[in-house]
Design a protein around this motif. Structure first.
Motif, PDB file in Angstrom:
ATOM      1  N   SER A 645      45.993  41.141  35.256  1.00  0.00           N
ATOM      2  CA  SER A 645      45.169  40.024  35.737  1.00  0.00           C
ATOM      3  C   SER A 645      45.177  39.917  37.260  1.00  0.00           C
ATOM      4  O   SER A 645      44.410  39.128  37.818  1.00  0.00           O
ATOM      5  CB  SER A 645      45.669  38.707  35.141  1.00  0.00           C
ATOM      6  N   LEU A 646      46.024  40.679  37.918  1.00  0.00           N
ATOM      7  CA  LEU A 646      46.228  40.511  39.355  1.00  0.00           C
ATOM      8  C   LEU A 646      45.618  41.667  40.150  1.00  0.00           C
ATOM      9  O   LEU A 646      45.599  42.814  39.698  1.00  0.00           O
ATOM     10  CB  LEU A 646      47.724  40.441  39.670  1.00  0.00           C
ATOM     11  N   SER A 647      45.131  41.338  41.329  1.00  0.00           N
ATOM     12  CA  SER A 647      44.767  42.377  42.298  1.00  0.00           C
ATOM     13  C   SER A 647      46.041  42.804  43.012  1.00  0.00           C
ATOM     14  O   SER A 647      46.763  41.960  43.556  1.00  0.00           O
ATOM     15  CB  SER A 647      43.741  41.848  43.296  1.00  0.00           C
ATOM     16  N   LEU A 648      46.333  44.086  42.995  1.00  0.00           N
ATOM     17  CA  LEU A 648      47.631  44.566  43.457  1.00  0.00           C
ATOM     18  C   LEU A 648      47.515  45.422  44.710  1.00  0.00           C
ATOM     19  O   LEU A 648      46.526  46.132  44.917  1.00  0.00           O
ATOM     20  CB  LEU A 648      48.306  45.387  42.350  1.00  0.00           C
ATOM     21  N   PHE A 649      48.559  45.332  45.510  1.00  0.00           N
ATOM     22  CA  PHE A 649      48.726  46.192  46.673  1.00  0.00           C
ATOM     23  C   PHE A 649      50.027  46.966  46.505  1.00  0.00           C
ATOM     24  O   PHE A 649      50.950  46.538  45.800  1.00  0.00           O
ATOM     25  CB  PHE A 649      48.772  45.360  47.965  1.00  0.00           C
ATOM     26  N   GLN A 650      50.097  48.093  47.160  1.00  0.00           N
ATOM     27  CA  GLN A 650      51.294  48.925  47.072  1.00  0.00           C
ATOM     28  C   GLN A 650      51.619  49.473  48.452  1.00  0.00           C
ATOM     29  O   GLN A 650      50.710  49.777  49.245  1.00  0.00           O
ATOM     30  CB  GLN A 650      51.052  50.077  46.098  1.00  0.00           C
ATOM     31  N   GLY A 651      52.906  49.587  48.721  1.00  0.00           N
ATOM     32  CA  GLY A 651      53.315  50.172  49.975  1.00  0.00           C
ATOM     33  C   GLY A 651      52.877  51.621  50.082  1.00  0.00           C
ATOM     34  O   GLY A 651      52.957  52.382  49.116  1.00  0.00           O
ATOM     35  N   SER A 652      52.401  52.020  51.263  1.00  0.00           N
ATOM     36  CA  SER A 652      51.946  53.391  51.480  1.00  0.00           C
ATOM     37  C   SER A 652      52.165  53.748  52.946  1.00  0.00           C
ATOM     38  O   SER A 652      52.534  52.910  53.769  1.00  0.00           O
ATOM     39  CB  SER A 652      50.472  53.538  51.091  1.00  0.00           C
ATOM     40  N   SER A 653      51.953  54.991  53.248  1.00  0.00           N
ATOM     41  CA  SER A 653      52.121  55.427  54.638  1.00  0.00           C
ATOM     42  C   SER A 653      50.831  56.073  55.142  1.00  0.00           C
ATOM     43  O   SER A 653      50.088  56.693  54.376  1.00  0.00           O
ATOM     44  CB  SER A 653      53.275  56.418  54.750  1.00  0.00           C
ATOM     45  N   TYR A 654      50.586  55.899  56.408  1.00  0.00           N
ATOM     46  CA  TYR A 654      49.453  56.535  57.068  1.00  0.00           C
ATOM     47  C   TYR A 654      49.929  57.054  58.414  1.00  0.00           C
ATOM     48  O   TYR A 654      50.376  56.276  59.258  1.00  0.00           O
ATOM     49  CB  TYR A 654      48.301  55.539  57.254  1.00  0.00           C
ATOM     50  N   ASN A 655      49.882  58.365  58.543  1.00  0.00           N
ATOM     51  CA  ASN A 655      50.366  58.989  59.771  1.00  0.00           C
ATOM     52  C   ASN A 655      51.803  58.567  60.059  1.00  0.00           C
ATOM     53  O   ASN A 655      52.164  58.223  61.184  1.00  0.00           O
ATOM     54  CB  ASN A 655      49.442  58.635  60.946  1.00  0.00           C
ATOM     55  N   GLN A 656      52.605  58.565  58.983  1.00  0.00           N
ATOM     56  CA  GLN A 656      54.017  58.228  59.048  1.00  0.00           C
ATOM     57  C   GLN A 656      54.264  56.792  59.504  1.00  0.00           C
ATOM     58  O   GLN A 656      55.324  56.466  60.034  1.00  0.00           O
ATOM     59  CB  GLN A 656      54.767  59.202  59.959  1.00  0.00           C
ATOM     60  N   ARG A 657      53.288  55.957  59.272  1.00  0.00           N
ATOM     61  CA  ARG A 657      53.456  54.536  59.553  1.00  0.00           C
ATOM     62  C   ARG A 657      53.294  53.766  58.248  1.00  0.00           C
ATOM     63  O   ARG A 657      52.425  54.065  57.431  1.00  0.00           O
ATOM     64  CB  ARG A 657      52.431  54.038  60.587  1.00  0.00           C
ATOM     65  N   GLY A 659      52.451  50.825  55.571  1.00  0.00           N
ATOM     66  CA  GLY A 659      51.330  49.924  55.405  1.00  0.00           C
ATOM     67  C   GLY A 659      51.151  49.537  53.955  1.00  0.00           C
ATOM     68  O   GLY A 659      51.956  49.876  53.091  1.00  0.00           O
ATOM     69  N   LEU A 660      50.106  48.797  53.672  1.00  0.00           N
ATOM     70  CA  LEU A 660      49.773  48.382  52.323  1.00  0.00           C
ATOM     71  C   LEU A 660      48.401  48.909  51.958  1.00  0.00           C
ATOM     72  O   LEU A 660      47.489  48.933  52.808  1.00  0.00           O
ATOM     73  CB  LEU A 660      49.781  46.850  52.204  1.00  0.00           C
ATOM     74  N   ALA A 661      48.253  49.299  50.688  1.00  0.00           N
ATOM     75  CA  ALA A 661      46.970  49.799  50.202  1.00  0.00           C
ATOM     76  C   ALA A 661      46.647  49.135  48.876  1.00  0.00           C
ATOM     77  O   ALA A 661      47.527  48.979  48.022  1.00  0.00           O
ATOM     78  CB  ALA A 661      47.023  51.313  50.029  1.00  0.00           C
ATOM     79  N   PRO A 662      45.383  48.719  48.669  1.00  0.00           N
ATOM     80  CA  PRO A 662      45.001  48.135  47.373  1.00  0.00           C
ATOM     81  C   PRO A 662      45.021  49.205  46.288  1.00  0.00           C
ATOM     82  O   PRO A 662      44.536  50.320  46.490  1.00  0.00           O
ATOM     83  CB  PRO A 662      43.587  47.608  47.629  1.00  0.00           C
ATOM     84  N   VAL A 663      45.584  48.857  45.129  1.00  0.00           N
ATOM     85  CA  VAL A 663      45.686  49.830  44.038  1.00  0.00           C
ATOM     86  C   VAL A 663      45.062  49.320  42.747  1.00  0.00           C
ATOM     87  O   VAL A 663      44.868  50.104  41.810  1.00  0.00           O
ATOM     88  CB  VAL A 663      47.162  50.211  43.773  1.00  0.00           C
ATOM     89  N   GLN A 664      44.730  48.025  42.670  1.00  0.00           N
ATOM     90  CA  GLN A 664      44.156  47.510  41.428  1.00  0.00           C
ATOM     91  C   GLN A 664      43.292  46.302  41.711  1.00  0.00           C
ATOM     92  O   GLN A 664      43.655  45.429  42.495  1.00  0.00           O
ATOM     93  CB  GLN A 664      45.258  47.127  40.436  1.00  0.00           C
ATOM     94  N   LEU A 665      42.143  46.280  41.048  1.00  0.00           N
ATOM     95  CA  LEU A 665      41.254  45.133  41.128  1.00  0.00           C
ATOM     96  C   LEU A 665      41.536  44.239  39.927  1.00  0.00           C
ATOM     97  O   LEU A 665      41.441  44.682  38.784  1.00  0.00           O
ATOM     98  CB  LEU A 665      39.795  45.601  41.116  1.00  0.00           C
ATOM     99  N   GLY A 666      41.924  42.995  40.172  1.00  0.00           N
ATOM    100  CA  GLY A 666      42.350  42.107  39.094  1.00  0.00           C
ATOM    101  C   GLY A 666      41.266  41.158  38.631  1.00  0.00           C
ATOM    102  O   GLY A 666      40.295  40.894  39.341  1.00  0.00           O
ATOM    103  N   ASP A 667      41.451  40.651  37.416  1.00  0.00           N
ATOM    104  CA  ASP A 667      40.570  39.637  36.854  1.00  0.00           C
ATOM    105  C   ASP A 667      41.446  38.492  36.370  1.00  0.00           C
ATOM    106  O   ASP A 667      42.082  38.578  35.322  1.00  0.00           O
ATOM    107  CB  ASP A 667      39.761  40.216  35.695  1.00  0.00           C
ATOM    108  N   PRO A 668      41.509  37.388  37.130  1.00  0.00           N
ATOM    109  CA  PRO A 668      42.418  36.291  36.771  1.00  0.00           C
ATOM    110  C   PRO A 668      42.053  35.586  35.460  1.00  0.00           C
ATOM    111  O   PRO A 668      42.851  34.835  34.922  1.00  0.00           O
ATOM    112  CB  PRO A 668      42.300  35.323  37.959  1.00  0.00           C
ATOM    113  N   SER A 669      40.853  35.846  34.942  1.00  0.00           N
ATOM    114  CA  SER A 669      40.436  35.180  33.695  1.00  0.00           C
ATOM    115  C   SER A 669      40.788  35.988  32.452  1.00  0.00           C
ATOM    116  O   SER A 669      40.470  35.558  31.336  1.00  0.00           O
ATOM    117  CB  SER A 669      38.921  34.931  33.714  1.00  0.00           C
TER     118      SER A 669
END
Length: 1001
Positions: A645-657, A659-669
């Motif tokens: 039900s949730l839109s999720l983010f996950q820790g990720s790296s970009y150019n060894q830095r 960050g956060l990246a979206p991994v799931q589009l949620g539907d609260p209903s």
């Protein structure tokens, strides 16, 4: 006056003495039908308070007079009355009372008289489960329950099991039933690292099972609310009984072979076929000689020096060893059951082995007449030597694609040949290791207090712990040679805690109204932790753990959790012992669903009418019992991701830095899938219950189907989990049990069941969902096959023909044929699910011999051979071909379904009904023949019972399906997928022959 008193006293003493002289001590021994002593039998002098009990050896002693009657009573046995005569010894042999033994069935949070059950519940006892030579508990149930389809995905010893109760009630959620072991809902999720599921119940020892109840209709399953849509399987393990300590030893050994092997081209046929295919494609004569030289690896293929049967190398003879010891017994206050067991199964697929060690302790203790406590605890260690999934050249069955000209080994006969068409899987056996170790701890403790004679309170705490450590290593000579070897270590731990607290009230009012109420709460929490690491570059193939890797290339860890909080209540009322009413409700909450829809109500109700208790049938010589029943209820399905039900983010790296990246589009209903089920049934018994059974009709409708619905790519995602659509299952179930012959030394009984199933998508707002060869479409069965129709070979030129199936302006379809595949349209061509299933079990006893066997059948399903376009491909590429390709088109006028052989010609290799086939079958699922030695012989050696037996599993399969097995399908599609009924180099089931001995001490 004194003289009168003296005379009265003398007469009283004389009377007592006379009475005493008429009494005597009666002794004897009480045994069951098999001559085994029965401890704790109640012996009472009729119409007196004088009584005693038999001791651990069945012996008793009681004082009685001639002409009085001794009454012997024992739970589960028929009451025996014996007149005291001149003899001072009375031995009694008691008989089982089948009506008492079958009287009580386990239901959710309690038990109920089978006579008063208004639900559809299948009940199986230990005799129907034990001694079947399979590590899978579910496979032992196959063919025993109407409307319950059980299939093993393939022939691997740890292979996943599909259990479908009254069809498939969901598209994307879990399709498996809820398993409850001794009151604990167990973890049934797959934790495999290679994409093929492990049977999550492989860690349960079937010999520890006392009974299994399958709750099929909503009225029985709704007490489990949000997880009851796919049915509920209640497993009860064995408990100790008051009396003499009993020791049971079981030992068996068997061997296994594949249920079926296919016919492939031998070396000479291979050269013939591919030379012809090359000629038909315009290659000059001898164009393939160099290719054959490569395949032959220096051997003389022209003279047939090598003719390798790769199938015989991949499919081997397996074995099954099973040993167990169980000790049970107890006193009036404490009963115990202890067991330990070992099972080793060497599979029929090379390199596939399962070892299982198990220990169980079940103890029940009466602290007082009101307070009982107990513990049920099982610990299991399973070690599995695994294989790659079906979609990998490393899996043995894919070796059938190898060329028969190629030797399997080099000249030394030990080193695998590396000059083969595809990767030689034998390198996995000698230069790789893939082992999974699973520890499973499953137990619960309980306390029950009888507050009043009518009211009791029970508290249960359950714990399910599973840890799976999978380590995989591919050495420098395997497919991972380019990186110097590759290793993976994966550890997954799942813990589940379950707390149940509930009251039970039972009272009979005015001898007319039998009322029972159960109400309480349940809390459950599941925590899962996973860690994995991968490395490459190993200095030696003898160093196989990741810490020896030169480079760590990947790794990670994750944690997740979910919980349920539930409140439930159930009430039943029996009026005049013939009018039955029951209702239940559960209020379930789960962390998996959106905040606005986290809780749901799941009500159910059922009624019954025992017509055989009415005056107009009570004295009937024909009808022994007749009960009408009907039920309705709502159940749910929560088998989705923990955070859907949730839109999720996950820790990720970009150019060894970081960050956060979206991994799931949620539907609260998002909310529960809800399945509403109606059931109408009849339970019947005829001719003193010599004939009995059940007839049922059901309709299951699931709304708010949870589906991964496609979304526009501009959103950054491909799908979103939503509630869409409606699905319906309906069908008839018929059960017939007969006691054909009932004599002292010969009995024969039969149980037959048959069920129909009609599955249909009633509503799908988002339109068709296509996954490979399967389709989900409104108005059709779920996962219908969606393929172009194959029409055989063109008699004129050998071209593969296909049916156009394009729509005409008048709405009809153009059924003309074409050799251009792109001109043909896909149509629905079948279903992976049978519309008719059946089972037939016979049990025969003659003197000391016993025989039982079960046939199982399925009709209406199809299987698509996804490997067919490589295996039966008209010589399209160099894969070895199935022998039916010899029936190819060669000359104008030939009528055949095998198009002309054309190397690299793709003549009919497109995905079509050429590789779709009906999978109807009848299978002798199991057969057991036993002999029990006479008790007067065994007791000389202090053995109460000794039985030797032979058991066979999958002994005979009758089918027109020409693939490996009509039940085996690709394991990489998992256990719950739209992609269903697909075979892709899937190992057949094992045919097993076992001899064993059971000893009771």
């Amino acid at each position: 006056m004194k003289l009168k008193n003296y005379f009265f006293l003398v007469m009283m003493v004389f009377g007592v003495a006379l009475t005493y002289a008429q009494q005597k001590t009666i002794t004897g021994k009480v045994t069951d039908q098999e001559g085994i002593p029965l401890p704790g039998v109640n012996i009472l002098v009729k119409e007196t308070s004088n009584g005693t009990q038999s001791d651990f050896d069945g012996n008793y002693s009681i004082t009685a007079s001639e002409g009085q009657t001794l009454v012997f009573t024992y739970l589960g046995q028929k009451t025996v009355e014996q007149l005291v005569g001149s003899s001072s010894t009375i031995n009694v042999q008691m008989e089982e009372d089948a009506s008492l033994l079958e009287e009580v069935v386990v239901i959710g949070y309690g038990t109920q008289s089978k006579r008063n059950v208004t639900d559809n519940i299948v009940s199986l006892n230990s005799e129907q489960i034990n001694n079947i030579p399979t590590p899978s508990l579910q496979s032992a149930l196959t063919g025993k329950a109407a409307g319950v389809r059980i299939t093993q995905i393939n022939g691997k010893v740890e292979g996943g099991i599909k259990v479908r109760v009254r069809g498939t009630s969901t598209i994307s959620s879990s399709q498996e039933p809820l398993y409850v072991v001794d009151g604990v809902p167990v973890n049934n999720s797959d934790e495999s690292i290679n994409g093929s599921p492990i049977n999550p119940l492989v860690s349960i020892n079937p010999n520890d099972i006392e009974s299994i109840q399958i709750l099929k209709d909503a009225s029985s399953a709704a007490i489990y609310g949000a997880r009851g849509s796919n049915g509920v399987v209640l497993i009860t393990t064995k408990k100790g009984k008051q009396g003499k300590t009993k020791v049971t030893v079981n030992s068996s050994y068997g061997w296994s072979t594949a249920t079926n092997k296919r016919d492939w081209l031998n070396a000479a046929e291979y050269v013939e076929v591919f030379n012809e295919a090359a000629t038909n494609s315009g290659f000059p004569a001898g164009a393939l000689d160099g290719t054959y030289d490569f395949f032959a690896g220096g051997t003389d293929w022209r003279n047939g020096e090598v003719d390798t049967d790769w199938q015989d190398i991949a499919l081997v003879d397996g074995s099954v060893e099973d040993y167990s010891v169980a000790v049970s017994g107890g006193s009036e206050k404490t009963r115990f059951f202890l067991s330990t067991a070992y099972n080793k199964t060497d599979g029929i697929t090379r390199g596939n082995t399962l070892e299982r060690y198990s220990v169980r302790t079940n103890v029940d203790h009466n602290i007082s007449s009101k307070f009982n406590v107990g513990i049920n605890l099982g610990i299991t260690k399973s070690k599995i030597d695994r294989l790659a999934n079906d979609n990998a050249f490393a899996t043995p069955i894919q070796a059938i694609a190898q060329v028969p000209l190629s030797p399997a080994y080099l000249e030394d006969g030990v080193t695998p040949n590396d000059q083969t068409l595809y990767y030689n899987f034998l390198f996995e056996e000698f230069n790789a290791n893939f082992q999974t170790n699973i520890w499973r701890v499953l137990g619960n403790v309980y306390g029950q207090y009888q507050i009043t004679p009518e009211l009791s309170f029970r508290s249960e705490f359950g714990y399910d712990y599973s840890t799976q450590v999978a380590e995989r290593f591919n050495g420098s000579l395997t497919e991972s040679a380019s990186v110097g070897g590759f290793g993976t270590a994966n550890s997954t731990t799942t813990e589940r805690y379950n707390l149940n607290n509930y009251f039970t009230y039972n009272k009979v009012f005015n001898d007319i109204y039998d009322f029972e109420f159960t109400g309480g709460m349940s809390f459950e929490e599941t925590n899962r932790r996973n860690q994995f690491v991968q490395g490459q570059g190993f200095p030696s193939d003898n160093l196989q753990t990741v810490d020896s890797a030169a480079e760590i290339v990947d790794g990670g860890s994750n944690r997740t959790a979910f919980n349920f909080l539930s409140y439930f209540g159930r009430a039943s009322l029996v009026i005049n012992n013939k009018y039955l009413f029951k209702g239940s409700i559960r209020y379930d909450g789960s962390s998996r669903f959106g905040e606005d829809n986290r809780y749901g109500w799941f009500p159910a109700g059922s009624v019954g009418w025992i017509l055989s208790e009415e005056d107009f049938l009570k004295e009937s010589a024909l009808i022994s019992s007749l009960k009408l029943r009907g039920s309705w209820g709502v159940t749910g399905n929560a088998g989705i991701g923990n955070f859907a039900s949730l839109s999720l983010f996950q820790g990720s790296s970009y150019n060894q830095r970081s960050g956060l990246a979206p991994v799931q589009l949620g539907d609260p209903s998002i909310q529960w899938e809800r399945t509403t089920q109606y059931d109408i049934g009849i339970d019947y018994g005829l001719f003193d219950n010599r004939i009995s059974g059940e007839i049922d009709y059901f309709v299951k409708t699931t709304k708010d189907l949870i589906l991964n619905e496609p979304v526009p790519g501009t959103s950054g995602f491909t799908t979103i989990t939503r509630n869409v659509g409606e699905l319906e299952n309906k069908g008839f179930e018929f059960v017939l049990n007969t006691r054909n012959i009932v004599k002292d030394d010969f009995s024969w009984s039969t149980s037959f069941n048959i069920a129909t199933l009609d599955n249909e998508i009633k509503d799908l707002p988002g339109g068709d969902v296509i996954v490979g060869q399967n389709l989900v479409r409104e108005g059709e069965s779920i996962s219908s096959f969606f393929l172009v129709e194959f029409a055989g070979a063109d008699p004129d030129n050998g071209d593969a023909l296909f049916v156009r199936n394009t729509l005409n302006p008048d709405g009809t379809r153009d059924r003309s044929t074409t050799n251009n595949f792109s001109e043909a349209e896909r149509v629905i061509t079948g279903s992976p699910f049978p519309d008719l299933t059946a089972g037939l079990t016979n049990t025969i006893n003659y003197k000391n011999f016993d025989l039982s066997f079960t046939f199982q059948g399925e009709w209406g399903a199809s299987i698509y051979n996804g490997g067919g376009r490589f295996q039966s491909a008209s010589g399209d590429f160099f894969d070895n071909q199935s022998k039916d390709q010899l029936n190819r088109w060669q000359n104008p006028g030939d009528i055949t379904n095998v198009p002309q052989l054309r190397l690299f010609g793709a003549n009919g290799t497109q995905q079509s009904t050429r590789y779709l086939q009906e999978s109807d079958f009848i299978r002798l699922r199991n057969l057991t023949l036993g002999y029990t030695l006479p008790s007067d012989l065994t007791q000389k050696f202090f053995i109460e019972k000794l039985r030797v037996y032979f058991t066979g599993f999958n002994l005979l399969t009758i089918t027109d399906y020409d693939g490996y097995d009509p039940e085996s399908t690709a394991d990489f599609n998992g256990n719950a997928s739209i992609a269903s009924g697909i075979d892709f180099y899937s190992a057949p089931a094992a045919k097993t022959y076992t001899f064993g001995v059971t000893i009771d001490l």
